[in-house]
Design a protein around this motif. Sequence first.
Motif: not given
Length: 118
Positions: A10-15, A17-31
């Motif tokens: 089980f992953t919490s809502r915050e975990e 959300r953090r994973k989705e933000e990291l995925d989006q940052a990788r797609k944008d080239g920031l991470a």
Amino acid sequence: ADAAAMSSNFTSREERRRKEELDQARKDGLAPAELDEDGNEINPHIPQFMAAAPWYLNQNKPGLKHQKAFNLTSEEGGDWYKRGVKTFQATKFRKGACENCGAMTHKKKDCVERPRKA
């Protein structure tokens, strides 16, 4: 015992959300891009259904090894014929052969080869 097993899957809502933000940052080239087992970068734009390995492969680390053919042999003499190479070229005209390429399978009007110089 069941609570411990549930918490690992089980992953919490915050975990999440953090994973989705990291995925989006990788797609944008920031991470930086995620690395697979071999140290190669994984393209963040690959859809999840392609990047995720089937459950029966027990692949814990991310990667695309499950997409590659695993039992190919790379021997030089693997092909039973040479592709793109003419196997037989007639040197003398044979009666009934194509006047353009010399094949016995068709006539000049049905030939798909480049017209021979006169």
